[in-house]
Design a protein around this motif. Structure first.
Motif, PDB file in Angstrom:
ATOM      1  N   PRO A 112      -1.215  12.760  -8.287  1.00 45.00           N
ATOM      2  CA  PRO A 112      -0.627  12.977  -9.612  1.00 45.00           C
ATOM      3  C   PRO A 112      -0.334  14.457  -9.840  1.00 45.00           C
ATOM      4  CG  PRO A 112      -2.614  11.618  -9.741  1.00 45.00           C
ATOM      5  CD  PRO A 112      -2.569  12.186  -8.357  1.00 45.00           C
ATOM      6  N   THR A 113       0.811  14.761 -10.406  1.00 53.34           N
ATOM      7  CA  THR A 113       1.161  16.144 -10.747  1.00 53.34           C
ATOM      8  C   THR A 113       0.598  16.482 -12.120  1.00 53.34           C
ATOM      9  OG1 THR A 113       3.225  15.968  -9.493  1.00 53.34           O
ATOM     10  CG2 THR A 113       3.051  17.780 -11.074  1.00 53.34           C
ATOM     11  N   PRO A 114      -0.200  17.546 -12.242  1.00 56.48           N
ATOM     12  CA  PRO A 114      -0.715  17.929 -13.555  1.00 56.48           C
ATOM     13  C   PRO A 114       0.412  18.177 -14.557  1.00 56.48           C
ATOM     14  CG  PRO A 114      -1.871  19.116 -11.822  1.00 56.48           C
ATOM     15  CD  PRO A 114      -0.716  18.408 -11.160  1.00 56.48           C
ATOM     16  N   ASP A 115       0.159  17.875 -15.818  1.00 50.78           N
ATOM     17  CA  ASP A 115       1.194  17.956 -16.846  1.00 50.78           C
ATOM     18  C   ASP A 115       1.834  19.344 -16.931  1.00 50.78           C
ATOM     19  OD1 ASP A 115       0.832  15.318 -17.508  1.00 50.78           O
ATOM     20  OD2 ASP A 115      -0.518  15.732 -19.183  1.00 50.78           O
ATOM     21  N   ASP A 116       1.051  20.386 -16.757  1.00 48.95           N
ATOM     22  CA  ASP A 116       1.559  21.741 -16.941  1.00 48.95           C
ATOM     23  C   ASP A 116       2.087  22.376 -15.661  1.00 48.95           C
ATOM     24  OD1 ASP A 116       0.932  21.662 -19.647  1.00 48.95           O
ATOM     25  OD2 ASP A 116      -1.096  22.415 -19.323  1.00 48.95           O
ATOM     26  N   LEU A 117       2.288  21.568 -14.625  1.00 48.89           N
ATOM     27  CA  LEU A 117       2.747  22.101 -13.348  1.00 48.89           C
ATOM     28  C   LEU A 117       4.192  21.697 -13.093  1.00 48.89           C
ATOM     29  CD1 LEU A 117       1.778  23.705 -10.861  1.00 48.89           C
ATOM     30  CD2 LEU A 117       1.195  21.514  -9.794  1.00 48.89           C
ATOM     31  N   ASP A 118       5.066  22.689 -12.921  1.00 50.31           N
ATOM     32  CA  ASP A 118       6.480  22.447 -12.646  1.00 50.31           C
ATOM     33  C   ASP A 118       6.657  21.800 -11.269  1.00 50.31           C
ATOM     34  OD1 ASP A 118       9.156  23.742 -11.329  1.00 50.31           O
ATOM     35  OD2 ASP A 118       9.441  23.381 -13.467  1.00 50.31           O
ATOM     36  N   VAL A 136       7.558   8.593  -9.348  1.00 55.12           N
ATOM     37  CA  VAL A 136       7.372   7.297  -8.716  1.00 55.12           C
ATOM     38  C   VAL A 136       8.538   6.383  -9.089  1.00 55.12           C
ATOM     39  CG1 VAL A 136       5.949   5.217  -8.612  1.00 55.12           C
ATOM     40  CG2 VAL A 136       4.866   7.493  -8.623  1.00 55.12           C
ATOM     41  N   ASP A 137       9.194   5.848  -8.053  1.00 55.46           N
ATOM     42  CA  ASP A 137      10.341   4.960  -8.235  1.00 55.46           C
ATOM     43  C   ASP A 137       9.934   3.492  -8.151  1.00 55.46           C
ATOM     44  OD1 ASP A 137      13.336   4.416  -8.155  1.00 55.46           O
ATOM     45  OD2 ASP A 137      12.739   3.568  -6.221  1.00 55.46           O
ATOM     46  N   GLU A 138       8.991   3.186  -7.257  1.00 55.15           N
ATOM     47  CA  GLU A 138       8.521   1.810  -7.109  1.00 55.15           C
ATOM     48  C   GLU A 138       7.180   1.830  -6.393  1.00 55.15           C
ATOM     49  OE1 GLU A 138      10.166  -2.606  -5.715  1.00 55.15           O
ATOM     50  OE2 GLU A 138      11.335  -0.791  -5.309  1.00 55.15           O
ATOM     51  N   GLY A 189       0.790  -1.220   0.000  1.00 59.92           N
ATOM     52  CA  GLY A 189       0.000   0.000   0.000  1.00 59.92           C
ATOM     53  C   GLY A 189       0.820   1.266   0.000  1.00 59.92           C
ATOM     54  N   GLN A 190       2.104   1.158  -0.319  1.00 61.51           N
ATOM     55  CA  GLN A 190       2.982   2.325  -0.296  1.00 61.51           C
ATOM     56  C   GLN A 190       3.633   2.558  -1.654  1.00 61.51           C
ATOM     57  OE1 GLN A 190       5.635   1.385   3.066  1.00 61.51           O
ATOM     58  NE2 GLN A 190       4.484   2.892   4.275  1.00 61.51           N
ATOM     59  N   VAL A 191       4.134   3.778  -1.835  1.00 62.37           N
ATOM     60  CA  VAL A 191       4.839   4.185  -3.044  1.00 62.37           C
ATOM     61  C   VAL A 191       6.149   4.830  -2.637  1.00 62.37           C
ATOM     62  CG1 VAL A 191       4.800   5.747  -5.038  1.00 62.37           C
ATOM     63  CG2 VAL A 191       2.711   4.545  -4.359  1.00 62.37           C
ATOM     64  N   ARG A 192       7.216   4.480  -3.346  1.00 62.41           N
ATOM     65  CA  ARG A 192       8.485   5.176  -3.139  1.00 62.41           C
ATOM     66  C   ARG A 192       8.656   6.193  -4.249  1.00 62.41           C
ATOM     67  NH1 ARG A 192      12.258   1.222  -2.157  1.00 62.41           N
ATOM     68  NH2 ARG A 192      12.752   1.013  -4.373  1.00 62.41           N
ATOM     69  N   VAL A 193       9.044   7.400  -3.869  1.00 65.95           N
ATOM     70  CA  VAL A 193       9.189   8.510  -4.798  1.00 65.95           C
ATOM     71  C   VAL A 193      10.630   8.979  -4.825  1.00 65.95           C
ATOM     72  CG1 VAL A 193       8.459  10.874  -5.347  1.00 65.95           C
ATOM     73  CG2 VAL A 193       6.809   9.242  -4.361  1.00 65.95           C
ATOM     74  N   ARG A 194      11.152   9.172  -6.024  1.00 67.06           N
ATOM     75  CA  ARG A 194      12.448   9.844  -6.196  1.00 67.06           C
ATOM     76  C   ARG A 194      12.167  11.327  -6.197  1.00 67.06           C
ATOM     77  NH1 ARG A 194      16.506  12.474  -6.123  1.00 67.06           N
ATOM     78  NH2 ARG A 194      18.417  12.069  -7.314  1.00 67.06           N
ATOM     79  N   VAL A 195      12.568  12.012  -5.140  1.00 60.91           N
ATOM     80  CA  VAL A 195      12.220  13.417  -4.945  1.00 60.91           C
ATOM     81  C   VAL A 195      13.066  14.311  -5.850  1.00 60.91           C
ATOM     82  CG1 VAL A 195      12.093  15.301  -3.265  1.00 60.91           C
ATOM     83  CG2 VAL A 195      11.526  12.954  -2.575  1.00 60.91           C
ATOM     84  N   GLY A 234       7.523   5.899 -12.838  1.00 59.09           N
ATOM     85  CA  GLY A 234       7.797   6.947 -13.801  1.00 59.09           C
ATOM     86  C   GLY A 234       6.787   8.077 -13.793  1.00 59.09           C
ATOM     87  N   GLU A 235       5.689   7.915 -13.057  1.00 60.54           N
ATOM     88  CA  GLU A 235       4.654   8.952 -12.997  1.00 60.54           C
ATOM     89  C   GLU A 235       5.103  10.114 -12.111  1.00 60.54           C
ATOM     90  OE1 GLU A 235      -0.095   9.350 -11.754  1.00 60.54           O
ATOM     91  OE2 GLU A 235       0.974   7.443 -11.558  1.00 60.54           O
ATOM     92  N   ARG A 236       4.796  11.334 -12.541  1.00 60.05           N
ATOM     93  CA  ARG A 236       5.097  12.518 -11.743  1.00 60.05           C
ATOM     94  C   ARG A 236       4.051  12.678 -10.643  1.00 60.05           C
ATOM     95  NH1 ARG A 236       4.448  17.263 -14.500  1.00 60.05           N
ATOM     96  NH2 ARG A 236       5.804  18.338 -13.014  1.00 60.05           N
ATOM     97  N   VAL A 237       4.524  12.946  -9.414  1.00 61.98           N
ATOM     98  CA  VAL A 237       3.630  13.024  -8.270  1.00 61.98           C
ATOM     99  C   VAL A 237       4.107  14.115  -7.304  1.00 61.98           C
ATOM    100  CG1 VAL A 237       2.876  10.611  -8.366  1.00 61.98           C
ATOM    101  CG2 VAL A 237       4.960  11.207  -7.094  1.00 61.98           C
ATOM    102  N   PHE A 238       3.206  14.469  -6.375  1.00 63.91           N
ATOM    103  CA  PHE A 238       3.561  15.418  -5.320  1.00 63.91           C
ATOM    104  C   PHE A 238       2.739  15.087  -4.085  1.00 63.91           C
ATOM    105  CE2 PHE A 238      -0.344  17.198  -6.824  1.00 63.91           C
ATOM    106  CZ  PHE A 238      -0.886  17.921  -5.770  1.00 63.91           C
TER     107      PHE A 238
END
Length: 317
Positions: free
Chosen positions: A126-132, A80-82, A36-42, A94-98
């Protein structure tokens, strides 16, 4: 993925809690991933006053359930790393997240619950496509706190809202969200913040002695609601000006009769809406300064000075 031999950088308090000089940049093992967890490459982490407030000393840290060694920071954006068991279909590698990672966001990797909650387990969106990423990394704490505070008073086109501490990190969001709701906003802040407040859509007024008289001059017909984003002074002035307790809120103090707000009480979907508005350019997040992670101490010193007009961001890539 076998993470036993993978390491990454993390900003931590190791020997003691305290000010910026107590922070260390260390190489540590990448945090393990559970169901139930996600690892993120910050890629970026945004700073907030609560980051250093709750780690300022051992007593403060204990009140928040923190112990050494302890990470630092709450807001992050990355990739998202894993994903762990049970997360399939929610997020993909590979998905962009915040989101938020409680007292551990200034690190190369964070593990958060999915979808999670802004509290200790962390959250992810999920990070919107147009958001830095640098903007996405500023949204979680300040955005949720502003949304929760506004939900208490529910401002609309017939309101004149007084916001104390309008030039701070939460104020940046609160002013603009109130304006999008149609309210007139009077923003109390330092004289130096006046231009920044005007740019956000507020009518600036200098805080301190005589605030009630200055507000009366700006709004002779009166104000109808108030938010104190710093302490209690704005609440006292609003009461003096006849605002009922039911149309006031605080985020940094408890006042008898006033409903307080915090990011954890934000309504579901509030942060996604804020991200959407930012991606569309309808909500502007000024970045006051950005620092490489190696300069974390200088970044925290700047942010903790409470005179920054906008957000401070740490870059991790």
């Amino acid at each position: 993925m076998n993470t036993s031999t993978i390491t990454g950088r993390a900003v931590q308090f190791v020997e003691s809690f305290g000010g910026p000089q107590a922070l260390e940049l260390r190489q540590i093992a990448v945090p393990a991933l559970g169901p139930g967890q996600v690892r993120v490459r910050v890629t970026a982490a945004g700073l907030n006053p609560m980051d250093w407030f709750m780690t300022s000393d051992a007593d403060a840290a204990a009140r928040f359930g923190l112990s050494l060694p302890c990470g630092f920071g709450n807001d992050y954006a990355g990739i998202v790393d894993e994903v762990g068991d049970g997360v399939d279909g929610l997020f993909t590698v590979g998905e962009r997240v915040f989101g938020g990672a409680f007292s551990r966001s200034v690190a190369d990797y964070v593990v958060v619950d999915a979808p999670g909650h802004i509290g200790r387990g962390g959250d992810i969106h999920p990070t919107p496509d147009d958001l830095d990423d640098r903007i996405a990394a500023t949204l979680s704490i300040a955005g949720c706190t502003a949304a929760a505070a506004l939900a208490v008073i529910n401002p609309g086109p017939t309101d004149t809202l007084l916001i104390g501490g309008a030039g701070g990190g939460v104020g940046v969001f609160a002013v603009q969200l109130a304006r999008l709701a149609g309210a007139r906003v009077i923003g109390a802040g330092s004289a130096a913040s006046a231009d920044a407040l005007r740019a956000l859509g507020a009518e600036p007024v200098t805080y301190g002695d005589g605030l009630a008289e200055r507000v009366r001059e700006l709004a002779p017909e009166g104000i109808t609601a108030a938010m104190d984003l710093h302490g209690t002074d704005t609440i006292a002035v609003a009461r003096q000006l006849g605002v009922p307790d039911s149309r006031m809120t605080t985020i940094a103090a408890v006042v008898e009769g006033i409903t307080p707000a915090n990011g954890a009480s934000a309504t579901p979907g509030a942060i996604e809406e804020i991200a959407r508005l930012a991606a569309q350019g309808r909500l502007r997040v000024p970045i006051a300064a950005s620092f490489p992670v190696q300069e974390i101490r200088a970044a925290v010193e700047l942010q903790a000075g409470r005179h920054v007009h906008g957000k401070v961001v740490i870059n991790l890539v």
